[in-house]
Design a protein around this motif. Structure first.
Motif, PDB file in Angstrom:
ATOM      1  N   THR A  90       0.858  -1.192   0.000  1.00 35.80           N
ATOM      2  CA  THR A  90       0.000   0.000   0.000  1.00 35.80           C
ATOM      3  C   THR A  90       0.883   1.227   0.000  1.00 35.80           C
ATOM      4  O   THR A  90       2.123   1.126  -0.053  1.00 35.80           O
ATOM      5  CB  THR A  90      -0.906   0.022   1.248  1.00 35.80           C
ATOM      6  N   ALA A  91       0.276   2.403   0.088  1.00 39.22           N
ATOM      7  CA  ALA A  91       1.040   3.654   0.113  1.00 39.22           C
ATOM      8  C   ALA A  91       1.961   3.729   1.328  1.00 39.22           C
ATOM      9  O   ALA A  91       2.965   4.448   1.326  1.00 39.22           O
ATOM     10  CB  ALA A  91       0.087   4.847   0.104  1.00 39.22           C
ATOM     11  N   MET A  92       1.653   2.959   2.368  1.00 34.80           N
ATOM     12  CA  MET A  92       2.440   3.004   3.596  1.00 34.80           C
ATOM     13  C   MET A  92       3.569   1.978   3.577  1.00 34.80           C
ATOM     14  O   MET A  92       4.259   1.769   4.583  1.00 34.80           O
ATOM     15  CB  MET A  92       1.531   2.784   4.808  1.00 34.80           C
ATOM     16  N   GLU A  93       3.757   1.289   2.433  1.00 40.63           N
ATOM     17  CA  GLU A  93       4.846   0.362   2.184  1.00 40.63           C
ATOM     18  C   GLU A  93       4.980  -0.757   3.215  1.00 40.63           C
ATOM     19  O   GLU A  93       4.416  -1.816   3.063  1.00 40.63           O
ATOM     20  CB  GLU A  93       6.176   1.119   2.043  1.00 40.63           C
ATOM     21  N   MET A  94       5.715  -0.517   4.321  1.00 42.95           N
ATOM     22  CA  MET A  94       6.086  -1.587   5.253  1.00 42.95           C
ATOM     23  C   MET A  94       5.037  -1.879   6.325  1.00 42.95           C
ATOM     24  O   MET A  94       5.181  -2.822   7.099  1.00 42.95           O
ATOM     25  CB  MET A  94       7.401  -1.220   5.953  1.00 42.95           C
ATOM     26  N   ASP A  95       3.980  -1.084   6.379  1.00 43.00           N
ATOM     27  CA  ASP A  95       3.005  -1.209   7.473  1.00 43.00           C
ATOM     28  C   ASP A  95       2.395  -2.608   7.541  1.00 43.00           C
ATOM     29  O   ASP A  95       2.314  -3.212   8.615  1.00 43.00           O
ATOM     30  CB  ASP A  95       1.898  -0.161   7.306  1.00 43.00           C
ATOM     31  N   ALA A  96       1.953  -3.143   6.402  1.00 44.73           N
ATOM     32  CA  ALA A  96       1.319  -4.463   6.384  1.00 44.73           C
ATOM     33  C   ALA A  96       2.300  -5.550   6.816  1.00 44.73           C
ATOM     34  O   ALA A  96       1.941  -6.469   7.556  1.00 44.73           O
ATOM     35  CB  ALA A  96       0.772  -4.759   4.983  1.00 44.73           C
ATOM     36  N   LEU A  97       3.556  -5.444   6.352  1.00 48.39           N
ATOM     37  CA  LEU A  97       4.566  -6.436   6.718  1.00 48.39           C
ATOM     38  C   LEU A  97       4.789  -6.462   8.230  1.00 48.39           C
ATOM     39  O   LEU A  97       4.786  -7.526   8.855  1.00 48.39           O
ATOM     40  CB  LEU A  97       5.886  -6.126   6.003  1.00 48.39           C
ATOM     41  N   PHE A  98       4.950  -5.301   8.841  1.00 46.91           N
ATOM     42  CA  PHE A  98       5.171  -5.231  10.292  1.00 46.91           C
ATOM     43  C   PHE A  98       3.950  -5.750  11.067  1.00 46.91           C
ATOM     44  O   PHE A  98       4.087  -6.391  12.105  1.00 46.91           O
ATOM     45  CB  PHE A  98       5.483  -3.801  10.716  1.00 46.91           C
ATOM     46  N   SER A  99       2.759  -5.454  10.565  1.00 43.86           N
ATOM     47  CA  SER A  99       1.535  -5.886  11.249  1.00 43.86           C
ATOM     48  C   SER A  99       1.418  -7.404  11.292  1.00 43.86           C
ATOM     49  O   SER A  99       0.917  -7.972  12.259  1.00 43.86           O
ATOM     50  CB  SER A  99       0.293  -5.310  10.550  1.00 43.86           C
ATOM     51  N   ILE A 100       1.876  -8.075  10.237  1.00 42.96           N
ATOM     52  CA  ILE A 100       1.735  -9.529  10.153  1.00 42.96           C
ATOM     53  C   ILE A 100       2.892 -10.251  10.835  1.00 42.96           C
ATOM     54  O   ILE A 100       2.697 -11.247  11.533  1.00 42.96           O
ATOM     55  CB  ILE A 100       1.624  -9.975   8.680  1.00 42.96           C
ATOM     56  N   VAL A 101       4.109  -9.754  10.639  1.00 43.80           N
ATOM     57  CA  VAL A 101       5.286 -10.487  11.115  1.00 43.80           C
ATOM     58  C   VAL A 101       5.498 -10.358  12.622  1.00 43.80           C
ATOM     59  O   VAL A 101       6.084 -11.231  13.263  1.00 43.80           O
ATOM     60  CB  VAL A 101       6.550 -10.017  10.345  1.00 43.80           C
ATOM     61  N   GLN A 102       4.988  -9.289  13.232  1.00 41.75           N
ATOM     62  CA  GLN A 102       5.214  -9.059  14.660  1.00 41.75           C
ATOM     63  C   GLN A 102       4.062  -9.624  15.493  1.00 41.75           C
ATOM     64  O   GLN A 102       3.259  -8.888  16.067  1.00 41.75           O
ATOM     65  CB  GLN A 102       5.388  -7.561  14.940  1.00 41.75           C
ATOM     66  N   MET A 103       4.009 -10.956  15.577  1.00 38.64           N
ATOM     67  CA  MET A 103       2.967 -11.619  16.337  1.00 38.64           C
ATOM     68  C   MET A 103       3.450 -11.917  17.762  1.00 38.64           C
ATOM     69  O   MET A 103       4.641 -12.143  17.977  1.00 38.64           O
ATOM     70  CB  MET A 103       2.582 -12.940  15.661  1.00 38.64           C
ATOM     71  N   PRO A 104       2.538 -11.911  18.723  1.00 43.69           N
ATOM     72  CA  PRO A 104       2.925 -12.261  20.100  1.00 43.69           C
ATOM     73  C   PRO A 104       3.264 -13.746  20.214  1.00 43.69           C
ATOM     74  O   PRO A 104       2.892 -14.540  19.342  1.00 43.69           O
ATOM     75  CB  PRO A 104       1.671 -11.918  20.913  1.00 43.69           C
ATOM     76  N   PRO A 105       3.943 -14.173  21.283  1.00 43.50           N
ATOM     77  CA  PRO A 105       4.296 -15.592  21.465  1.00 43.50           C
ATOM     78  C   PRO A 105       3.056 -16.485  21.431  1.00 43.50           C
ATOM     79  O   PRO A 105       2.027 -16.159  22.011  1.00 43.50           O
ATOM     80  CB  PRO A 105       4.946 -15.619  22.859  1.00 43.50           C
ATOM     81  N   GLY A 106       3.167 -17.602  20.731  1.00 43.10           N
ATOM     82  CA  GLY A 106       2.062 -18.552  20.659  1.00 43.10           C
ATOM     83  C   GLY A 106       1.126 -18.331  19.490  1.00 43.10           C
ATOM     84  O   GLY A 106       0.274 -19.167  19.194  1.00 43.10           O
ATOM     85  N   ILE A 107       1.248 -17.198  18.813  1.00 48.22           N
ATOM     86  CA  ILE A 107       0.397 -16.901  17.635  1.00 48.22           C
ATOM     87  C   ILE A 107       1.327 -16.819  16.426  1.00 48.22           C
ATOM     88  O   ILE A 107       1.862 -15.762  16.091  1.00 48.22           O
ATOM     89  CB  ILE A 107      -0.381 -15.567  17.800  1.00 48.22           C
ATOM     90  N   GLN A 108       1.551 -17.976  15.780  1.00 48.18           N
ATOM     91  CA  GLN A 108       2.511 -18.027  14.679  1.00 48.18           C
ATOM     92  C   GLN A 108       1.842 -17.744  13.339  1.00 48.18           C
ATOM     93  O   GLN A 108       0.794 -18.319  13.040  1.00 48.18           O
ATOM     94  CB  GLN A 108       3.188 -19.407  14.621  1.00 48.18           C
ATOM     95  N   VAL A 109       2.446 -16.875  12.569  1.00 43.38           N
ATOM     96  CA  VAL A 109       2.021 -16.617  11.193  1.00 43.38           C
ATOM     97  C   VAL A 109       3.270 -16.685  10.308  1.00 43.38           C
ATOM     98  O   VAL A 109       4.235 -15.947  10.546  1.00 43.38           O
ATOM     99  CB  VAL A 109       1.351 -15.226  11.046  1.00 43.38           C
TER     100      VAL A 109
END
Length: 366
Positions: A340-359
């Motif tokens: 999107t226009a915000m470039e890295m926002d979606a990547l950070f939202s998905i990759v930074q999961m709390p412990p026990g919630i693997q994506v």
């Protein structure tokens, strides 16, 4: 939830027709109570089972013994009302009435509860239970018309209409699901409506609905026999039911592709093409963690029971969709960040999961 919509629509439409057709069809309050009270109670048992499964995040709901006892209790209430209305424990066997006494009630209790569980086992493949239900209610409705039992005929027609409406969204690549709430409600409906529809018929006519649902009943008997041979409790779950065998034959999707918006579809096209070329059955839906959270939850909770093996979730900007799904299912989730226009926002939202919630996060637009 979809399950409650099925129950609500059947009862609401019935009440509307009750008012419209009152001058033409005799409606008795006790009869209506006898028909709908056990349906709602069985739906409630199914809801509690679904709720416990969601809360525990496993496939374990009400313990099988407790569940069966609740079903017997509900069936007993139905039988008491049945006795008040009909006051008849006789079975019409080829024109010869056989008085079974209290054994009629025992037979009725186990037949209703057992038949409901048997039909419930078919709710593991998209569209399978709905189609079985339509066929059953269609036959019972036709025969009720032949016997001039218009009250039962009306209930059958209403239920068929609601099931057809539901099937539009429940056939393969389904977006709506029935769950135990809906399947137990409808399974009990089939057995009770068959009993009431054929009350004045002979024993052979009484058995015809059982023949219609022969496959679910056979499936249940084989499951009991299979577990007894293995020395297991008959309530022990396994993956050898008929619908599991159909899943193994690829009659149902194995991969579920979820996008936050249909605008994300171009990013997924190469992956869709690959699945098609490899002959891997898949489904595709647009669900938003923000705009349709209830549908996302319903999808995630039911995915494993439907035979889904992996979920691919694509989302952009504040891309919470993959993480939300991963939090509610043990199935592996692959997250695709959409540029999107915000470039890295979606990547950070998905990759930074709390412990026990693997994506399992791939590259942007990958």
């Amino acid at each position: 939830m979809t399950q409650f919509l099925i129950i609500f629509n059947i009862i609401a439409i019935y009440l509307v027709f009750k008012i419209i057709l009152k001058p033409y069809i005799s409606f008795d309050l006790l009869n209506a109570f006898m028909i709908f009270f056990p349906f709602v109670m069985f739906g409630l048992i199914g809801f509690i089972d679904d709720y416990l499964i969601m809360k525990k995040k496993t496939n374990e709901g009400i313990k099988p013994l407790y569940k069966f006892l609740l079903e017997l209790f509900t069936s007993a209430i139905f039988y008491l009302v049945y006795l008040i209305i009909f006051n008849d424990n006789r079975l019409n066997f080829f024109g010869i009435y056989v008085d079974l006494g209290f054994m009629y009630g025992v037979l009725l209790l186990f037949m209703l509860s057992g038949f409901t569980n048997a039909t419930n086992f078919t709710d593991g493949l998209d569209g399978l239970f709905g189609l079985n239900g339509i066929i059953s209610f269609l036959f019972i409705g036709i025969y009720s018309y032949y016997l001039s039992n218009y009250h039962v005929l009306l209930v059958c027609l209403i239920t068929i209409f609601v099931l057809i409406s539901f099937l539009v969204f429940n056939l393969p690549k389904a977006s709506l699901f029935m769950g135990d709430t809906g399947s137990m409600f409808l399974g009990y409906m089939i057995s009770v409506i068959a009993l009431l529809g054929f009350k004045t018929a002979t024993f052979t006519s009484f058995l015809i609905p059982m023949l219609i649902m022969f496959i679910p009943i056979l499936d249940t008997l084989l499951a009991i026999l299979r577990r007894m041979i293995k020395g297991e409790s008959i309530g022990t779950p396994d993956k050898e039911h008929f619908h599991h065998q159909l899943l193994k034959l690829k009659f149902s999707p194995r991969v579920s592709i979820i996008m936050g918006s249909t605008s994300d579809l171009p990013v997924l096209e190469s992956g869709i093409k690959f699945l098609d070329e490899m002959g891997i059955p898949f489904e595709m839906n647009a669900l938003s963690a923000h705009r349709t959270p209830e549908l996302v939850e319903e999808f995630a909770r039911n995915a494993q029971a439907r035979g889904i093996k992996v979920i691919i979730a694509a989302a952009g900007m504040a891309a919470h969709l993959p993480g939300v799904i991963a939090a509610m299912t043990p199935i592996p989730v692959i997250g695709i960040p959409v540029r999107t226009a915000m470039e890295m926002d979606a990547l950070f939202s998905i990759v930074q999961m709390p412990p026990g919630i693997q994506v399992a996060t791939v590259g942007i637009n990958a």
